[in-house]
Design a protein around this motif. Structure first.
Motif, PDB file in Angstrom:
ATOM      1  N   HIS A   1       0.833  -1.190   0.000  1.00 54.42           N
ATOM      2  CA  HIS A   1       0.000   0.000   0.000  1.00 54.42           C
ATOM      3  C   HIS A   1       0.881   1.259   0.000  1.00 54.42           C
ATOM      4  O   HIS A   1       2.012   1.233   0.485  1.00 54.42           O
ATOM      5  CB  HIS A   1      -0.923   0.028   1.225  1.00 54.42           C
ATOM      6  CG  HIS A   1      -2.043  -0.963   1.159  1.00 54.42           C
ATOM      7  ND1 HIS A   1      -1.843  -2.319   1.321  1.00 54.42           N
ATOM      8  CD2 HIS A   1      -3.374  -0.800   0.942  1.00 54.42           C
ATOM      9  CE1 HIS A   1      -3.003  -2.956   1.214  1.00 54.42           C
ATOM     10  NE2 HIS A   1      -3.951  -2.049   0.979  1.00 54.42           N
ATOM     11  N   PHE A   2       0.347   2.321  -0.540  1.00 50.60           N
ATOM     12  CA  PHE A   2       1.060   3.595  -0.493  1.00 50.60           C
ATOM     13  C   PHE A   2       0.058   4.738  -0.465  1.00 50.60           C
ATOM     14  O   PHE A   2      -1.154   4.541  -0.676  1.00 50.60           O
ATOM     15  CB  PHE A   2       2.012   3.744  -1.690  1.00 50.60           C
ATOM     16  CG  PHE A   2       1.359   3.734  -3.051  1.00 50.60           C
ATOM     17  CD1 PHE A   2       0.994   4.915  -3.679  1.00 50.60           C
ATOM     18  CD2 PHE A   2       1.136   2.536  -3.723  1.00 50.60           C
ATOM     19  CE1 PHE A   2       0.408   4.914  -4.935  1.00 50.60           C
ATOM     20  CE2 PHE A   2       0.551   2.522  -4.994  1.00 50.60           C
ATOM     21  CZ  PHE A   2       0.180   3.708  -5.600  1.00 50.60           C
ATOM     22  N   LEU A   3       0.547   5.907  -0.168  1.00 55.25           N
ATOM     23  CA  LEU A   3      -0.299   7.090  -0.023  1.00 55.25           C
ATOM     24  C   LEU A   3       0.261   8.211  -0.881  1.00 55.25           C
ATOM     25  O   LEU A   3       1.478   8.362  -1.007  1.00 55.25           O
ATOM     26  CB  LEU A   3      -0.367   7.520   1.446  1.00 55.25           C
ATOM     27  CG  LEU A   3      -1.176   8.777   1.787  1.00 55.25           C
ATOM     28  CD1 LEU A   3      -1.996   8.546   3.057  1.00 55.25           C
ATOM     29  CD2 LEU A   3      -0.244   9.980   1.997  1.00 55.25           C
ATOM     30  N   THR A   4      -0.626   8.999  -1.469  1.00 55.85           N
ATOM     31  CA  THR A   4      -0.197  10.175  -2.218  1.00 55.85           C
ATOM     32  C   THR A   4      -0.941  11.408  -1.691  1.00 55.85           C
ATOM     33  O   THR A   4      -2.116  11.325  -1.333  1.00 55.85           O
ATOM     34  CB  THR A   4      -0.461  10.036  -3.724  1.00 55.85           C
ATOM     35  OG1 THR A   4      -1.860   9.861  -3.961  1.00 55.85           O
ATOM     36  CG2 THR A   4       0.305   8.866  -4.308  1.00 55.85           C
ATOM     37  N   VAL A   5      -0.231  12.501  -1.648  1.00 57.66           N
ATOM     38  CA  VAL A   5      -0.821  13.801  -1.317  1.00 57.66           C
ATOM     39  C   VAL A   5      -0.627  14.677  -2.547  1.00 57.66           C
ATOM     40  O   VAL A   5       0.509  14.938  -2.953  1.00 57.66           O
ATOM     41  CB  VAL A   5      -0.145  14.447  -0.101  1.00 57.66           C
ATOM     42  CG1 VAL A   5      -0.790  15.805   0.216  1.00 57.66           C
ATOM     43  CG2 VAL A   5      -0.226  13.529   1.121  1.00 57.66           C
ATOM     44  N   SER A   6      -1.717  15.101  -3.158  1.00 59.75           N
ATOM     45  CA  SER A   6      -1.645  15.783  -4.444  1.00 59.75           C
ATOM     46  C   SER A   6      -2.236  17.183  -4.374  1.00 59.75           C
ATOM     47  O   SER A   6      -3.284  17.409  -3.751  1.00 59.75           O
ATOM     48  CB  SER A   6      -2.392  14.985  -5.517  1.00 59.75           C
ATOM     49  OG  SER A   6      -1.923  13.658  -5.585  1.00 59.75           O
TER      50      SER A   6
ATOM     51  N   SER B   1       4.745   6.851   7.990  1.00 51.00           N
ATOM     52  CA  SER B   1       6.082   6.266   8.144  1.00 51.00           C
ATOM     53  C   SER B   1       6.204   5.498   9.452  1.00 51.00           C
ATOM     54  O   SER B   1       6.825   4.437   9.508  1.00 51.00           O
ATOM     55  CB  SER B   1       7.139   7.371   8.085  1.00 51.00           C
ATOM     56  OG  SER B   1       7.157   7.983   6.820  1.00 51.00           O
ATOM     57  N   ALA B   2       5.616   6.055  10.527  1.00 55.31           N
ATOM     58  CA  ALA B   2       5.723   5.426  11.847  1.00 55.31           C
ATOM     59  C   ALA B   2       4.809   4.212  11.984  1.00 55.31           C
ATOM     60  O   ALA B   2       5.121   3.283  12.726  1.00 55.31           O
ATOM     61  CB  ALA B   2       5.398   6.448  12.932  1.00 55.31           C
ATOM     62  N   GLU B   3       3.668   4.219  11.258  1.00 55.97           N
ATOM     63  CA  GLU B   3       2.701   3.129  11.356  1.00 55.97           C
ATOM     64  C   GLU B   3       2.315   2.655   9.956  1.00 55.97           C
ATOM     65  O   GLU B   3       1.218   2.933   9.481  1.00 55.97           O
ATOM     66  CB  GLU B   3       1.445   3.601  12.096  1.00 55.97           C
ATOM     67  CG  GLU B   3       1.684   4.198  13.469  1.00 55.97           C
ATOM     68  CD  GLU B   3       0.407   4.762  14.068  1.00 55.97           C
ATOM     69  OE1 GLU B   3      -0.641   4.083  13.989  1.00 55.97           O
ATOM     70  OE2 GLU B   3       0.446   5.900  14.569  1.00 55.97           O
ATOM     71  N   PRO B   4       3.178   1.933   9.277  1.00 51.67           N
ATOM     72  CA  PRO B   4       2.878   1.514   7.901  1.00 51.67           C
ATOM     73  C   PRO B   4       1.562   0.745   7.778  1.00 51.67           C
ATOM     74  O   PRO B   4       0.861   0.850   6.774  1.00 51.67           O
ATOM     75  CB  PRO B   4       4.068   0.628   7.530  1.00 51.67           C
ATOM     76  CG  PRO B   4       5.165   1.047   8.455  1.00 51.67           C
ATOM     77  CD  PRO B   4       4.483   1.454   9.734  1.00 51.67           C
ATOM     78  N   GLY B   5       1.217  -0.024   8.815  1.00 50.88           N
ATOM     79  CA  GLY B   5      -0.003  -0.824   8.766  1.00 50.88           C
ATOM     80  C   GLY B   5      -1.273  -0.020   8.716  1.00 50.88           C
ATOM     81  O   GLY B   5      -2.340  -0.548   8.360  1.00 50.88           O
ATOM     82  N   VAL B   6      -1.182   1.269   9.050  1.00 51.38           N
ATOM     83  CA  VAL B   6      -2.385   2.089   9.052  1.00 51.38           C
ATOM     84  C   VAL B   6      -2.942   2.262   7.648  1.00 51.38           C
ATOM     85  O   VAL B   6      -4.142   2.485   7.465  1.00 51.38           O
ATOM     86  CB  VAL B   6      -2.101   3.470   9.703  1.00 51.38           C
ATOM     87  CG1 VAL B   6      -1.370   4.402   8.736  1.00 51.38           C
ATOM     88  CG2 VAL B   6      -3.396   4.121  10.180  1.00 51.38           C
ATOM     89  N   LEU B   7      -2.088   2.121   6.634  1.00 52.87           N
ATOM     90  CA  LEU B   7      -2.579   2.250   5.262  1.00 52.87           C
ATOM     91  C   LEU B   7      -3.577   1.152   4.919  1.00 52.87           C
ATOM     92  O   LEU B   7      -4.585   1.393   4.250  1.00 52.87           O
ATOM     93  CB  LEU B   7      -1.401   2.222   4.282  1.00 52.87           C
ATOM     94  CG  LEU B   7      -0.477   3.443   4.288  1.00 52.87           C
ATOM     95  CD1 LEU B   7       0.708   3.222   3.349  1.00 52.87           C
ATOM     96  CD2 LEU B   7      -1.242   4.702   3.877  1.00 52.87           C
TER      97      LEU B   7
END
Length: 337
Positions: A237-242, A304-310
Motif C-alpha cells: 500500500h502507499f499514499l499520495t498527497v496531491s 512512516s511510523a505506522e505503515p499498517g495504518v494504510l
C-alpha cells in the motif's frame, strides 16, 4: 560559478572555492575551521547556493514559445538578508520559484552551519557570498550586455558551462525537471500560475519537513505534482498527497489517496515483491481547503511510523474519516482482490 570543497592542512580544515579563470581551474581559501565536521555542512550549503544561484542565469525561459531570460533578483539574497523573504514571494514560474525556495533553504542551512563557528569564519563566509554575487553579476553583464568585466573579477563564467556539478547534479536544475514543470503551466492564466506556485511551495515545504523522506520512504513527483509515501512493510500500500492540477485537467482540489500495488502478473499475488505492478486507488479524501505544510508533514510522518495504518485506511467507507485523522473519504473503489 564556484565549487566548494574542504582540505586538511596543518591540523586545520580549509574551505576552498574552486572556479574557472580563463581556461584553467584555480582555487582560493575561503576560511579555515578546527575540524572537518564543522566544515562539511558549510561546504554542502555553499555548493547548493552556488548551483541554485548560477544555473538560472544561463537558461532561457521558453514557456509558451517565448525566449526570455529568467529573473536575477535572487542574487540579491546572497548578500542581503532582508532580500531573502523575496525568495518565497514570487510567482514567475513553477521552476524558477522552486529554485528560489531551495536557495532560501540553502541560505538558512548555511546560517545554521556557521552558527557554531567563531566570528572570523562567519565574516569570511559572508565575504565569500558577496564575492560570488558581485562576480556573477559582472560575468552576466559581460555575457548579456557586452559590459567589460572589472579588472578585479577573478571568476570566469558562461551560460553553456556554469561549473556547478553539485553532487553530480541537482535534479531540480536538470533540463528534464524544468521542462516537466513548464508543461504543468501550459495554457494557464497568471492567477492560476500564482496559485500553482503557492501550492508547489506548500508541497515542497511539507516534503522537506518529513524526515522519513530522507530514508527513502517517499518521493516528490514533478509530474502531478504530488508526494508519494510508501514506507517499508506497508503490504504493497502507499499514499499520495496531491495538489490541484494547475491547468484544471485533473482534480481541481487538494486530495489524499490511499492506493495499492497490484501485480501485473497475477501469479505473483501474495509475494513480498512484484517484478512489475500497477498502482490502483482504493480511497480518496478530497480536502475542503488548502492544508498547511505542517499538517501534510504530520500525515506523512504517521504513515512512516505506522505503515499498517494504510491497510486499515484502505477499508474506510465513504463519509467516514481515516482513523486518527480529520480526512473524510469522499470516494472509494471496489476491492476486487
Amino acid at each position: 560559478m564556484t565549487i566548494y570543497c574542504q582540505h586538511a592542512n596543518r591540523g586545520k580544515t580549509q574551505i576552498l572555492a574552486v572556479y574557472r579563470r580563463a581556461d584553467d581551474a584555480v582555487s582560493s581559501t575561503v576560511t579555515s575551521l578546527a575540524s572537518a565536521g564543522l566544515a562539511a555542512p558549510i561546504v554542502d550549503a555553499l555548493n547548493r547556493i552556488s548551483a541554485l544561484a548560477t544555473v538560472p542565469l544561463g537558461l532561457f525561459d521558453e514557456r509558451g514559445g517565448r525566449v526570455a531570460r529568467y529573473p536575477t533578483e535572487h542574487l540579491t539574497a546572497l548578500s542581503d538578508r532582508a532580500a531573502r523573504a523575496g525568495l518565497l514571494g514570487g510567482a514567475h514560474s513553477l521552476w524558477y520559484e522552486w529554485v528560489c525556495w531551495d536557495l532560501h533553504q540553502a541560505l538558512v542551512d548555511l546560517d545554521e552551519a556557521v552558527a557554531a563557528a567563531p566570528s572570523p569564519v562567519r565574516i569570511a563566509i559572508e565575504t565569500e557570498l558577496e564575492t560570488e554575487e558581485r562576480e556573477l553579476r559582472d560575468a552576466l553583464a559581460e555575457y548579456s550586455e557586452a559590459v567589460p568585466v572589472p579588472e578585479g573579477n577573478q571568476r570566469s563564467w558562461d551560460s553553456g558551462f556554469p561549473f556547478v556539478p553539485y553532487r553530480g547534479g541537482m535534479r531540480l536544475l536538470t533540463r528534464e525537471a524544468r521542462k516537466e514543470l513548464d508543461r504543468l503551466e501550459e495554457g494557464i492564466t497568471r492567477e492560476q500560475r500564482k496559485a500553482a506556485v503557492s501550492d508547489l511551495r506548500l508541497l515542497v515545504a511539507a516534503f522537506d519537513q518529513w524526515s522519513a523522506a530522507q530514508a527513502d520512504d517517499g518521493m516528490f513527483s514533478l509530474e502531478y505534482p504530488e508526494i508519494f509515501a510508501e514506507p517499508y512493510d506497508s503490504d504493497h500500500h502507499f499514499l499520495t498527497v496531491s495538489a490541484p492540477d494547475p491547468g484544471g485537467a485533473g482534480t481541481d482540489a487538494w486530495h489524499v489517496d490511499v492506493c495499492r500495488w497490484v501485480p501485473d502478473d497475477p501469479e505473483e499475488k501474495g509475494e513480498e515483491e512484484y517484478s512489475s505492478a500497477t498502482g490502483e486507488p482504493l480511497v480518496r479524501c478530497v480536502l475542503p481547503a488548502t492544508p498547511s505544510a505542517e499538517d501534510v508533514a504530520q500525515l506523512l510522518s504517521r504513515v512512516s511510523a505506522e505503515p499498517g495504518v494504510l491497510t486499515e485506511w484502505a477499508g474506510t467507507a465513504v463519509g467516514s474519516p481515516l482513523e486518527g485523522t480529520t480526512l473524510v473519504v469522499t470516494s472509494c473503489w471496489p476491492d476486487e482482490s
